[in-house]
Design a protein around this motif. Structure first.
Motif, PDB file in Angstrom:
ATOM      1  N   ARG A 127      32.950  17.563  39.730  1.00  0.00           N
ATOM      2  CA  ARG A 127      33.593  16.331  39.260  1.00  0.00           C
ATOM      3  C   ARG A 127      33.788  15.383  40.444  1.00  0.00           C
ATOM      4  N   TRP A 128      33.718  14.070  40.166  1.00  0.00           N
ATOM      5  CA  TRP A 128      33.711  13.113  41.282  1.00  0.00           C
ATOM      6  C   TRP A 128      34.422  11.819  40.937  1.00  0.00           C
ATOM      7  N   THR A 129      34.827  11.135  42.005  1.00  0.00           N
ATOM      8  CA  THR A 129      35.312   9.761  41.959  1.00  0.00           C
ATOM      9  C   THR A 129      34.776   9.081  43.220  1.00  0.00           C
ATOM     10  N   ILE A 130      34.357   7.822  43.102  1.00  0.00           N
ATOM     11  CA  ILE A 130      33.783   7.102  44.239  1.00  0.00           C
ATOM     12  C   ILE A 130      34.553   5.808  44.476  1.00  0.00           C
ATOM     13  N   LEU A 131      34.840   5.552  45.747  1.00  0.00           N
ATOM     14  CA  LEU A 131      35.464   4.292  46.163  1.00  0.00           C
ATOM     15  C   LEU A 131      34.461   3.499  46.978  1.00  0.00           C
ATOM     16  N   ARG A 132      34.274   2.228  46.611  1.00  0.00           N
ATOM     17  CA  ARG A 132      33.380   1.330  47.350  1.00  0.00           C
ATOM     18  C   ARG A 132      34.179   0.091  47.778  1.00  0.00           C
ATOM     19  N   ALA A 167      43.577   3.837  51.473  1.00  0.00           N
ATOM     20  CA  ALA A 167      44.112   5.184  51.628  1.00  0.00           C
ATOM     21  C   ALA A 167      45.119   5.517  50.535  1.00  0.00           C
ATOM     22  N   ALA A 168      45.959   4.556  50.171  1.00  0.00           N
ATOM     23  CA  ALA A 168      46.932   4.796  49.111  1.00  0.00           C
ATOM     24  C   ALA A 168      46.227   5.107  47.794  1.00  0.00           C
ATOM     25  N   ALA A 169      45.147   4.371  47.518  1.00  0.00           N
ATOM     26  CA  ALA A 169      44.367   4.649  46.309  1.00  0.00           C
ATOM     27  C   ALA A 169      43.701   6.017  46.403  1.00  0.00           C
ATOM     28  N   GLY A 170      43.113   6.306  47.559  1.00  0.00           N
ATOM     29  CA  GLY A 170      42.471   7.600  47.737  1.00  0.00           C
ATOM     30  C   GLY A 170      43.442   8.748  47.573  1.00  0.00           C
ATOM     31  N   ALA A 171      44.628   8.628  48.158  1.00  0.00           N
ATOM     32  CA  ALA A 171      45.627   9.692  48.065  1.00  0.00           C
ATOM     33  C   ALA A 171      46.094   9.890  46.628  1.00  0.00           C
ATOM     34  N   ALA A 172      46.265   8.794  45.894  1.00  0.00           N
ATOM     35  CA  ALA A 172      46.689   8.899  44.497  1.00  0.00           C
ATOM     36  C   ALA A 172      45.631   9.626  43.668  1.00  0.00           C
ATOM     37  N   ILE A 173      44.375   9.344  43.944  1.00  0.00           N
ATOM     38  CA  ILE A 173      43.287  10.015  43.221  1.00  0.00           C
ATOM     39  C   ILE A 173      43.227  11.489  43.592  1.00  0.00           C
ATOM     40  N   LEU A 174      43.362  11.786  44.890  1.00  0.00           N
ATOM     41  CA  LEU A 174      43.327  13.178  45.339  1.00  0.00           C
ATOM     42  C   LEU A 174      44.461  13.994  44.734  1.00  0.00           C
ATOM     43  N   ALA A 175      45.600  13.381  44.532  1.00  0.00           N
ATOM     44  CA  ALA A 175      46.757  14.090  43.985  1.00  0.00           C
ATOM     45  C   ALA A 175      46.617  14.363  42.495  1.00  0.00           C
ATOM     46  N   ALA A 176      45.856  13.539  41.781  1.00  0.00           N
ATOM     47  CA  ALA A 176      45.665  13.720  40.340  1.00  0.00           C
ATOM     48  C   ALA A 176      44.223  13.351  39.974  1.00  0.00           C
ATOM     49  N   PRO A 177      43.254  14.092  40.480  1.00  0.00           N
ATOM     50  CA  PRO A 177      41.850  13.695  40.333  1.00  0.00           C
ATOM     51  C   PRO A 177      41.356  13.659  38.893  1.00  0.00           C
ATOM     52  N   GLU A 178      41.942  14.469  38.031  1.00  0.00           N
ATOM     53  CA  GLU A 178      41.461  14.514  36.646  1.00  0.00           C
ATOM     54  C   GLU A 178      41.595  13.170  35.946  1.00  0.00           C
ATOM     55  N   ARG A 179      42.541  12.339  36.386  1.00  0.00           N
ATOM     56  CA  ARG A 179      42.732  11.026  35.760  1.00  0.00           C
ATOM     57  C   ARG A 179      41.614  10.050  36.123  1.00  0.00           C
ATOM     58  N   VAL A 256      43.197  -1.537  43.060  1.00  0.00           N
ATOM     59  CA  VAL A 256      44.305  -0.906  43.788  1.00  0.00           C
ATOM     60  C   VAL A 256      45.519  -0.791  42.888  1.00  0.00           C
ATOM     61  N   GLU A 257      45.845  -1.857  42.195  1.00  0.00           N
ATOM     62  CA  GLU A 257      47.017  -1.836  41.320  1.00  0.00           C
ATOM     63  C   GLU A 257      46.837  -0.839  40.181  1.00  0.00           C
ATOM     64  N   GLN A 258      45.616  -0.731  39.653  1.00  0.00           N
ATOM     65  CA  GLN A 258      45.349   0.257  38.601  1.00  0.00           C
ATOM     66  C   GLN A 258      45.667   1.667  39.063  1.00  0.00           C
ATOM     67  N   VAL A 259      45.267   1.987  40.272  1.00  0.00           N
ATOM     68  CA  VAL A 259      45.378   3.353  40.774  1.00  0.00           C
ATOM     69  C   VAL A 259      46.745   3.634  41.382  1.00  0.00           C
TER      70      VAL A 259
END
Length: 281
Positions: A127-132, A167-179, A256-259
């Motif tokens: 499973r993946w998420t990508i930030l550009r 980084a804040a967006a990345g950390a939020a995704i890492l903490a709850a990646p399934e979302r 950013v605001e979404q995440v």
């Protein structure tokens, strides 16, 4: 859940570690333990993305991977080695920091290389998420010399972003990646600005005169070579200058605001936060 952060000494990964330290079980992957970030709650593991055999112990027990590779011609190989180690270790989710406009027909070779690695992650079975993300505000910390600000935008606007917000967006995704599974985000700042505007914001923050000195793509390349940058990187940054100058980066969004749940920082806020640094250049 154990999160592994690659590129732990880099601009974005250091901020990801700060966001996660004490909140999640997190490891920092470094090539040299002596240079590892010193943060409470962060375990340091030694490994090298150019040396696949060093990755097995670092990846053991990892469930979520923050995958960042430095800009360079070997980046796809480094990303490939990380993805392979992740598959062998049973990693469940990869959050990959890619590049603005990554595509097989991107106007920069860096964007084309990132497209290869993005595709590999997407087809990895993990499973993946990508930030550009857009252009980092932090890139301008080394772009001022006396009263002059240099940069890659030409006369165009760019929706540049503070790396702390990436980084804040990345950390939020890492903490709850399934979302965020299967999502590609393109984080930007709150406004698209010219480097003339950036220079004005720095001048207000430092109470010193600053003006933007535009350079052509060839001038960017030549000045970077004269400063000692390697030829490949100088040419790629000249490609970014041509792309940004065409208006390629002139956009913003609410990713950013979404995440994260808050708006990203403006460049004026960034300049004020770093006013002492800018004042001393």
């Amino acid at each position: 859940m154990t999160i592994l952060i690659t590129g732990a000494n880099g601009t974005v990964s250091r901020e990801v570690l700060r966001e996660l330290a004490g909140q999640q079980s997190v490891r920092a992957l470094v090539r040299d333990a002596a240079r590892a970030p010193q943060l409470d709650g962060v375990d340091v593991v030694v490994g090298d993305l150019d040396r696949p055999r060093t990755l097995t112990p670092a990846f053991e027990g990892v469930t979520t991977l923050w995958l960042l590779t430095p800009m360079g011609p070997t980046a796809p190989s480094q990303s490939m080695n990380a993805v392979w180690a992740a598959r062998q270790a049973g990693v469940r989710h990869i959050v990959r920091l890619s590049a603005i406009g990554a595509a097989h027909d991107a106007p920069t070779r860096n964007g084309r290389l990132h497209a290869l690695s993005d595709a590999e992650v997407q087809e990895s079975g993990i499973r993946w998420t990508i930030l550009r993300p857009s252009h980092f505000m932090q890139n301008l910390l080394a772009a001022k010399a006396g009263e002059h600000l240099y940069g890659l935008f030409g006369e165009a606007k760019v929706g540049l972003i503070d790396a702390r917000d990436i980084a804040a967006a990345g950390a939020a995704i890492l903490a709850a990646p399934e979302r965020h599974e299967g999502r590609i985000y393109t984080p930007t700042g709150p406004e698209s600005i010219t480097l003339h505007q950036a220079a004005e914001d720095i001048a207000r923050a430092t109470q010193k005169p600053v003006r933007y000195a535009p350079q052509s793509p060839d001038e960017v390349r030549d000045s970077l070579l004269q400063a000692g940058l390697d030829e490949w990187s100088a040419e790629v940054l000249a490609e970014y200058r041509a792309a940004y100058g065409s208006g390629w980066g002139d956009f913003t969004n609410d990713h950013v605001e979404q995440v994260v749940g808050r708006a990203p920082r403006s460049f004026a806020e960034f300049a004020n936060d770093h006013r002492e640094h800018f004042a001393n250049l």
